[in-house]
Design an enzyme around this catalytic site. Structure first.
Site, PDB file in Angstrom:
ATOM      1  N   GLY A 129       0.845  -1.196   0.000  1.00 43.02           N
ATOM      2  CA  GLY A 129       0.000   0.000   0.000  1.00 43.02           C
ATOM      3  C   GLY A 129       0.876   1.239   0.000  1.00 43.02           C
ATOM      4  O   GLY A 129       0.968   1.938   1.026  1.00 43.02           O
ATOM      5  N   SER A 163      -1.711  -4.344  -5.716  1.00 41.13           N
ATOM      6  CA  SER A 163      -1.748  -5.691  -6.304  1.00 41.13           C
ATOM      7  C   SER A 163      -2.014  -6.733  -5.225  1.00 41.13           C
ATOM      8  O   SER A 163      -1.459  -6.644  -4.123  1.00 41.13           O
ATOM      9  CB  SER A 163      -0.419  -6.011  -6.990  1.00 41.13           C
ATOM     10  OG  SER A 163      -0.102  -5.031  -7.943  1.00 41.13           O
ATOM     11  N   GLU A 246      12.596  -4.092  -4.565  1.00 39.85           N
ATOM     12  CA  GLU A 246      11.574  -4.239  -5.610  1.00 39.85           C
ATOM     13  C   GLU A 246      12.186  -4.026  -7.002  1.00 39.85           C
ATOM     14  O   GLU A 246      11.907  -4.751  -7.935  1.00 39.85           O
ATOM     15  CB  GLU A 246      10.448  -3.222  -5.362  1.00 39.85           C
ATOM     16  CG  GLU A 246       9.277  -3.386  -6.310  1.00 39.85           C
ATOM     17  CD  GLU A 246       8.120  -2.441  -5.991  1.00 39.85           C
ATOM     18  OE1 GLU A 246       8.276  -1.565  -5.120  1.00 39.85           O
ATOM     19  OE2 GLU A 246       7.064  -2.592  -6.627  1.00 39.85           O
ATOM     20  N   GLU A 367      10.277   6.922 -16.601  1.00 38.74           N
ATOM     21  CA  GLU A 367      10.763   8.306 -16.461  1.00 38.74           C
ATOM     22  C   GLU A 367      11.422   8.485 -15.091  1.00 38.74           C
ATOM     23  O   GLU A 367      12.478   9.118 -14.968  1.00 38.74           O
ATOM     24  CB  GLU A 367       9.600   9.309 -16.605  1.00 38.74           C
ATOM     25  CG  GLU A 367       9.035   9.439 -18.013  1.00 38.74           C
ATOM     26  CD  GLU A 367       8.090   8.298 -18.389  1.00 38.74           C
ATOM     27  OE1 GLU A 367       7.775   7.462 -17.513  1.00 38.74           O
ATOM     28  OE2 GLU A 367       7.682   8.223 -19.560  1.00 38.74           O
TER      29      GLU A 367
HETATM   30  C1  LIG Z   1       0.418  -3.446 -12.801  1.00 39.35           C
HETATM   31  C2  LIG Z   1       0.657  -2.454 -11.706  1.00 39.35           C
HETATM   32  C3  LIG Z   1       0.745  -2.913 -10.404  1.00 39.35           C
HETATM   33  C4  LIG Z   1       0.950  -1.999  -9.366  1.00 39.35           C
HETATM   34  N1  LIG Z   1       0.985  -2.490  -8.088  1.00 39.35           N
HETATM   35  C5  LIG Z   1       1.128  -1.617  -7.061  1.00 39.35           C
HETATM   36  C6  LIG Z   1       1.081  -2.092  -5.719  1.00 39.35           C
HETATM   37  O1  LIG Z   1       0.925  -3.291  -5.460  1.00 39.35           O
HETATM   38  N2  LIG Z   1       1.194  -1.201  -4.725  1.00 39.35           N
HETATM   39  C7  LIG Z   1       1.376   0.129  -4.959  1.00 39.35           C
HETATM   40  O2  LIG Z   1       1.516   0.881  -3.994  1.00 39.35           O
HETATM   41  N3  LIG Z   1       1.410   0.634  -6.227  1.00 39.35           N
HETATM   42  C8  LIG Z   1       1.284  -0.211  -7.278  1.00 39.35           C
HETATM   43  N4  LIG Z   1       1.305   0.257  -8.573  1.00 39.35           N
HETATM   44  C9  LIG Z   1       1.368   1.717  -8.788  1.00 39.35           C
HETATM   45  C10 LIG Z   1       2.651   2.202  -9.418  1.00 39.35           C
HETATM   46  O3  LIG Z   1       3.720   2.123  -8.522  1.00 39.35           O
HETATM   47  C11 LIG Z   1       2.366   3.645  -9.887  1.00 39.35           C
HETATM   48  O4  LIG Z   1       1.406   3.557 -10.924  1.00 39.35           O
HETATM   49  C12 LIG Z   1       3.595   4.336 -10.415  1.00 39.35           C
HETATM   50  O5  LIG Z   1       4.480   4.593  -9.368  1.00 39.35           O
HETATM   51  C13 LIG Z   1       3.267   5.644 -11.169  1.00 39.35           C
HETATM   52  O6  LIG Z   1       2.485   6.488 -10.394  1.00 39.35           O
HETATM   53  P1  LIG Z   1       1.116   7.108 -10.983  1.00 39.35           P
HETATM   54  O7  LIG Z   1       0.330   5.982 -11.596  1.00 39.35           O
HETATM   55  O8  LIG Z   1       0.502   7.914  -9.904  1.00 39.35           O
HETATM   56  O9  LIG Z   1       1.558   8.036 -12.186  1.00 39.35           O
HETATM   57  P2  LIG Z   1       2.004   9.573 -12.099  1.00 39.35           P
HETATM   58  O10 LIG Z   1       2.968   9.752 -10.987  1.00 39.35           O
HETATM   59  O11 LIG Z   1       0.770  10.422 -12.117  1.00 39.35           O
HETATM   60  O12 LIG Z   1       2.776   9.739 -13.473  1.00 39.35           O
HETATM   61  C14 LIG Z   1       2.141  10.042 -14.706  1.00 39.35           C
HETATM   62  C15 LIG Z   1       3.237  10.223 -15.758  1.00 39.35           C
HETATM   63  O13 LIG Z   1       4.082  11.331 -15.413  1.00 39.35           O
HETATM   64  C16 LIG Z   1       5.444  10.915 -15.359  1.00 39.35           C
HETATM   65  N5  LIG Z   1       6.162  11.626 -14.289  1.00 39.35           N
HETATM   66  C17 LIG Z   1       5.715  11.838 -13.028  1.00 39.35           C
HETATM   67  N6  LIG Z   1       6.664  12.482 -12.318  1.00 39.35           N
HETATM   68  C18 LIG Z   1       7.721  12.664 -13.136  1.00 39.35           C
HETATM   69  C19 LIG Z   1       9.008  13.273 -12.982  1.00 39.35           C
HETATM   70  N7  LIG Z   1       9.408  13.810 -11.812  1.00 39.35           N
HETATM   71  N8  LIG Z   1       9.850  13.282 -14.049  1.00 39.35           N
HETATM   72  C20 LIG Z   1       9.464  12.733 -15.230  1.00 39.35           C
HETATM   73  N9  LIG Z   1       8.256  12.152 -15.445  1.00 39.35           N
HETATM   74  C21 LIG Z   1       7.407  12.126 -14.418  1.00 39.35           C
HETATM   75  C22 LIG Z   1       5.374   9.439 -15.040  1.00 39.35           C
HETATM   76  O14 LIG Z   1       6.534   8.756 -15.429  1.00 39.35           O
HETATM   77  C23 LIG Z   1       4.160   9.009 -15.860  1.00 39.35           C
HETATM   78  O15 LIG Z   1       4.496   8.780 -17.198  1.00 39.35           O
HETATM   79  C24 LIG Z   1       1.099  -0.614  -9.638  1.00 39.35           C
HETATM   80  C25 LIG Z   1       1.016  -0.158 -10.951  1.00 39.35           C
HETATM   81  C26 LIG Z   1       0.796  -1.053 -11.975  1.00 39.35           C
HETATM   82  C27 LIG Z   1       0.719  -0.531 -13.371  1.00 39.35           C
END
Ligand SMILES: Cc1cc2nc3c(=O)[nH]c(=O)nc-3n(C[C@H](O)[C@H](O)[C@H](O)COP(=O)(O)OP(=O)(O)OC[C@H]3O[C@@H](n4cnc5c(N)ncnc54)[C@H](O)[C@@H]3O)c2cc1C
Length: 384
Positions: A129, A163, A246, A367
């Site tokens: 989480g 997940s 991880e 990124e």
């Molecule tokens: C299959 C899957 C399983 C997952 N399982 C888990 C889980 O079990 N537990 C959990 O806690 N999370 C989980 N996640 C979440 C995952 O860790 C996040 O989706 C990820 O960290 C990206 O965060 P966000 O989705 O909020 O995207 P955002 O942070 O909103 O990013 C959107 C876009 O902006 C870009 N971006 C953001 N900040 C920057 C920066 N500083 N410089 C350049 N580019 C930037 C990102 O690269 C991305 O392309 C999972 C995700 C997936 C897809």
């Protein structure tokens, strides 16, 4: 780094190969990819089988219940289990590959004794989480609050993309324990029981149709103070340990799986005539070189981690960046080799292809990995 295998390591490989040949035929049939309770039962059964034979937590330190195996033995284990087609770690991913190792590295003796044996035995499943609706890449922006009340924290907030939340017993949870502190300094790392009153899990459906992850709503959930790993407000440092496992070591077994998939693709291309296309052959050859390089990088990362006290370094971000891209390219090549046949084959191919799209997002987007490589490995200036 010496990459040659010693006589002892070859003996370890031979014993493991023999054991795998004796147990794999007796395994139950693999459940449907969407049936998470059945998948949990299948994955935990396999973990128990490994545990009973002395192969659980090979790479964990002995004082955490592990076998204290050498990095090379650990890699041999990954190679041989994959080669033999043994089940993947599955629902035990978080517990075995990053929550468990974090507790082993940062937990007290009592915490290790409580949480690590059930992970090794496959009795308890963990989820992660960390992410929140407005705090994914910018993880330290998390807002879920934990307020002290007697011997407990009272936790309220929400998490997303968790997940295996549906089948998990425990959650490695990041909470804000000091809202007045700078954002990286007021965070704590808790072990939250998933059956605590106030925890609501709402499954999310992925592109592939699976409910592998969920939203979690936490409404005044009581978590004992003794479930905090590391000091209060020092959770960001503990989180870095979790993320280094991880990104650094958790996906290494999958590289072997990708190499096997690539071999299967080459065989399919030979069988259906696509192999005659030099462009496709070059593409498969390029992937072969990439996965071999990734395996070497894995060997390097794992032995470096062992040398520096067990916690992987930022090299894991290089691995994660290249691996997630290569995995997508592999399934892109699979679509080209198999064409329309790919859709008729066993449904897992299609699911694997669709889920490969998520690899450049999960566990930190590409990124973000590039930012880490730029700042922490290449020493380039920090972005604004
Ligand atoms: C299959 C899957 C399983 C997952 N399982 C888990 C889980 O079990 N537990 C959990 O806690 N999370 C989980 N996640 C979440 C995952 O860790 C996040 O989706 C990820 O960290 C990206 O965060 P966000 O989705 O909020 O995207 P955002 O942070 O909103 O990013 C959107 C876009 O902006 C870009 N971006 C953001 N900040 C920057 C920066 N500083 N410089 C350049 N580019 C930037 C990102 O690269 C991305 O392309 C999972 C995700 C997936 C897809």
């Amino acid at each position: 780094m010496d990459l040659a295998y010693t006589e002892e390591e070859e003996e370890f490989r031979a014993r493991l190969r023999e054991w795998l040949a004796s147990v794999l035929p007796g395994l139950p049939a693999k459940p449907s990819p969407d049936d998470w309770p059945a998948r949990r039962a299948y994955d935990t059964h396999w973990q128990r089988t490994l545990y009973d034979a002395g192969y659980a937590g090979l790479h964990w330190p002995p004082d955490a219940g592990g076998r204290g195996a050498t990095p090379t033995q650990h890699l041999i284990f990954l190679e041989e289990t994959e080669r033999a087609g043994a089940p993947y770690v599955g629902a035990n991913f978080v517990g075995l590959l990053h929550a468990g190792p974090t507790i082993a590295a940062e937990g007290t003796a009592a915490q290790r004794a409580r949480w690590l044996p059930p992970v090794l035995r496959g009795d308890e499943i963990w989820c992660q989480g960390f992410s929140e609706p407005d705090a994914g890449s910018d993880l330290a922006a998390l807002r879920t609050r934990a307020v002290r009340d007697g011997d407990d924290y009272v936790v309220s907030g929400s998490k997303i993309w968790t997940s295996h939340a549906e089948v998990a017993d425990w959650c490695e949870l990041l909470v804000r324990t000091d809202p007045a502190a700078p954002k990286h300094r007021g965070i704590s790392w808790l072990a939250m029981p998933m059956d605590a009153p106030g925890v609501t899990v709402r499954p999310l459906r992925t592109l592939a149709g699976s409910t592998e992850f969920a939203e979690m709503f936490l409404d005044e959930v009581r978590v004992p103070l003794s479930h905090r790993v590391g000091a209060e407000n020092d959770g960001w440092r503990v989180t870095m340990v979790t993320l280094s496992f991880e990104r650094g070591t958790a996906f290494v077994g999958e590289v072997v799986a990708c190499r096997r998939t690539l071999d299967e693709l080459a065989a399919a291309a030979r069988a259906n005539g696509r192999w005659d296309d030099p462009v496709l052959r070059r593409r498969l050859g390029g992937l072969n070189a990439e996965f071999r390089a990734l395996w070497r990088l894995t060997q390097w990362n794992v032995s470096e981690a062992q040398r520096s006290g067990g916690v992987p370094g930022t090299g894991g971000s290089v691995f994660k960046l290249r691996y997630s891209r290569a995995r997508q390219e592999l399934y892109g090549a699979a679509a080209e080799v198999l064409g329309a046949d790919g859709l008729d084959l066993d449904r897992e191919w299609v699911l694997d292809r669709l889920s490969s799209l998520s690899y450049t997002i999960a566990a930190g987007t590409s990124e973000i990995q590039r930012n880490i490589v730029a700042e922490r490995i290449l020493g380039l200036p920090k972005g604004r």
